[in-house]
Design a protein around this motif. Structure first.
Motif, PDB file in Angstrom:
ATOM      1  N   ILE A  13      31.565  40.375  40.555  1.00  0.00           N
ATOM      2  CA  ILE A  13      30.126  40.237  40.294  1.00  0.00           C
ATOM      3  C   ILE A  13      29.700  38.783  40.435  1.00  0.00           C
ATOM      4  O   ILE A  13      28.685  38.467  41.070  1.00  0.00           O
ATOM      5  N   LEU A  14      30.479  37.882  39.843  1.00  0.00           N
ATOM      6  CA  LEU A  14      30.144  36.464  39.913  1.00  0.00           C
ATOM      7  C   LEU A  14      30.252  35.936  41.343  1.00  0.00           C
ATOM      8  O   LEU A  14      29.462  35.091  41.767  1.00  0.00           O
ATOM      9  N   LYS A  59      24.238  36.054  32.961  1.00  0.00           N
ATOM     10  CA  LYS A  59      23.687  35.096  32.003  1.00  0.00           C
ATOM     11  C   LYS A  59      24.792  34.267  31.353  1.00  0.00           C
ATOM     12  O   LYS A  59      24.643  33.066  31.142  1.00  0.00           O
ATOM     13  N   ARG A  60      25.902  34.932  31.016  1.00  0.00           N
ATOM     14  CA  ARG A  60      27.006  34.239  30.348  1.00  0.00           C
ATOM     15  C   ARG A  60      27.559  33.114  31.197  1.00  0.00           C
ATOM     16  O   ARG A  60      27.980  32.076  30.682  1.00  0.00           O
ATOM     17  N   ASP A  61      27.544  33.304  32.533  1.00  0.00           N
ATOM     18  CA  ASP A  61      28.104  32.280  33.414  1.00  0.00           C
ATOM     19  C   ASP A  61      27.032  31.415  34.065  1.00  0.00           C
ATOM     20  O   ASP A  61      27.291  30.727  35.050  1.00  0.00           O
ATOM     21  N   GLY A  62      25.814  31.457  33.521  1.00  0.00           N
ATOM     22  CA  GLY A  62      24.793  30.533  33.974  1.00  0.00           C
ATOM     23  C   GLY A  62      24.029  30.943  35.209  1.00  0.00           C
ATOM     24  O   GLY A  62      23.340  30.111  35.818  1.00  0.00           O
ATOM     25  N   ASP A 113      30.545  52.324  38.613  1.00  0.00           N
ATOM     26  CA  ASP A 113      29.116  52.018  38.532  1.00  0.00           C
ATOM     27  C   ASP A 113      28.837  51.268  37.232  1.00  0.00           C
ATOM     28  O   ASP A 113      28.531  51.853  36.211  1.00  0.00           O
ATOM     29  N   VAL A 114      28.935  49.964  37.291  1.00  0.00           N
ATOM     30  CA  VAL A 114      28.681  49.125  36.121  1.00  0.00           C
ATOM     31  C   VAL A 114      27.177  49.096  35.865  1.00  0.00           C
ATOM     32  O   VAL A 114      26.381  48.968  36.786  1.00  0.00           O
ATOM     33  N   GLY A 115      26.769  49.215  34.599  1.00  0.00           N
ATOM     34  CA  GLY A 115      25.361  49.263  34.260  1.00  0.00           C
ATOM     35  C   GLY A 115      24.639  47.959  34.543  1.00  0.00           C
ATOM     36  O   GLY A 115      25.234  46.877  34.556  1.00  0.00           O
ATOM     37  N   ARG A 116      23.335  48.065  34.778  1.00  0.00           N
ATOM     38  CA  ARG A 116      22.528  46.870  35.061  1.00  0.00           C
ATOM     39  C   ARG A 116      22.575  45.876  33.901  1.00  0.00           C
ATOM     40  O   ARG A 116      22.628  44.667  34.107  1.00  0.00           O
ATOM     41  N   THR A 117      22.515  46.400  32.667  1.00  0.00           N
ATOM     42  CA  THR A 117      22.542  45.506  31.508  1.00  0.00           C
ATOM     43  C   THR A 117      23.840  44.723  31.448  1.00  0.00           C
ATOM     44  O   THR A 117      23.860  43.526  31.137  1.00  0.00           O
ATOM     45  N   THR A 118      24.957  45.396  31.747  1.00  0.00           N
ATOM     46  CA  THR A 118      26.252  44.715  31.756  1.00  0.00           C
ATOM     47  C   THR A 118      26.281  43.611  32.795  1.00  0.00           C
ATOM     48  O   THR A 118      26.751  42.498  32.536  1.00  0.00           O
ATOM     49  N   ILE A 119      25.755  43.908  33.984  1.00  0.00           N
ATOM     50  CA  ILE A 119      25.723  42.899  35.045  1.00  0.00           C
ATOM     51  C   ILE A 119      24.836  41.726  34.626  1.00  0.00           C
ATOM     52  O   ILE A 119      25.186  40.557  34.829  1.00  0.00           O
ATOM     53  N   GLN A 120      23.685  42.019  34.012  1.00  0.00           N
ATOM     54  CA  GLN A 120      22.805  40.955  33.530  1.00  0.00           C
ATOM     55  C   GLN A 120      23.526  40.040  32.543  1.00  0.00           C
ATOM     56  O   GLN A 120      23.441  38.814  32.630  1.00  0.00           O
ATOM     57  N   ASN A 121      24.239  40.656  31.596  1.00  0.00           N
ATOM     58  CA  ASN A 121      24.936  39.865  30.576  1.00  0.00           C
ATOM     59  C   ASN A 121      26.017  38.989  31.189  1.00  0.00           C
ATOM     60  O   ASN A 121      26.225  37.841  30.774  1.00  0.00           O
ATOM     61  N   ILE A 122      26.741  39.527  32.170  1.00  0.00           N
ATOM     62  CA  ILE A 122      27.793  38.757  32.835  1.00  0.00           C
ATOM     63  C   ILE A 122      27.184  37.556  33.551  1.00  0.00           C
ATOM     64  O   ILE A 122      27.697  36.428  33.460  1.00  0.00           O
TER      65      ILE A 122
END
Length: 223
Positions: free
Chosen positions: A106-107, A142-145, A131-140
């Motif tokens: 993802i990153l 955001k966590r890495d800037g 199929d990773v959820g949109r919220t999970t992708i958003q959090n990942i």
């Protein structure tokens, strides 16, 4: 583990009360540091719970000062349930955590393409990954800037090409006329060009560009 425990017991057997207290205090501090690096809540299996009960009951009431993997009240409840022969429940099946390799992917997509979380979700599906959820992708992100959305503002095609030139390859079919002993024929080839360096890779020619031929040329290009 057996060798470690044997060495520990030998060490403890040769200690007086003060030495033993200092060593226990050190182990408690070390355990607190290790616990601080773990999730707030740990899920123990049935076998792990049985082992904790087996050795924890031998400690006696002092277990309230030592135990940290679960709350002392939880451990006391376990003891009551064991005394009443209440079966240990199986671990609850929860939603699995996102695998580390998918997080890295993802990153990598975010860094190399600038895609937002919705586009990244689509790319993961195309790759046949869970199929990773949109919220999970958003959090990942955001966590890495990373901005979870495309976050690039108005842009032109030239801007897009300039931003991604180092990772983009263009591909297209070409056809050329060639004389053979059978006369003039059309020959087809597949060409790839790296946008940034302009490096070109050209496939061998064929008169019959079938699906199998195209797939083989793609594999050759990747190699």
């Amino acid at each position: 583990m057996a060798h470690f425990l044997q060495s520990l017991f030998v060490l403890l057997a040769g200690c007086d009360r003060d030495e033993l207290a200092r060593q226990v205090q050190y182990l408690k501090v070390e355990n607190q540091i290790l616990r601080s690096k773990l999730p707030k809540q740990l899920e123990v299996t049935r076998e792990e719970r049985a082992r904790l009960l087996k050795f924890g009951k031998l400690v006696g009431p002092v277990i309230r000062e030592l135990i940290s993997i679960v709350h002392p009240k939880t451990f006391a409840r376990w003891i009551r349930e064991a005394a009443n022969h209440v079966p240990i429940p199986r671990s609850k099946g929860g939603r699995p955590r996102t695998a580390a390799d998918i997080v890295l992917l993802i990153l990598r997509i975010a860094e190399q393409t600038g895609c937002g979380y919705t586009r990244i979700k689509g790319e993961l599906i195309k790759l046949g990954l869970p199929d990773v959820g949109r919220t999970t992708i958003q959090n990942i992100l955001k966590r890495d800037g990373f901005d979870p959305g495309p976050g690039r503002g108005p842009t032109t095609w030239d801007d897009f090409i300039a931003r991604h030139a180092k990772t983009l390859w263009a591909a297209d079919f070409l056809s050329v006329k060639a004389w053979t002993r059978y006369g003039l024929v059309d020959l087809y080839l597949l060409a790839f060009i790296h946008i940034d360096s302009r490096r070109v890779w050209v496939s061998p020619c064929t008169q019959h560009p079938t699906q199998d031929w195209v797939c083989q040329q793609a594999r050759n290009f990747l190699m």
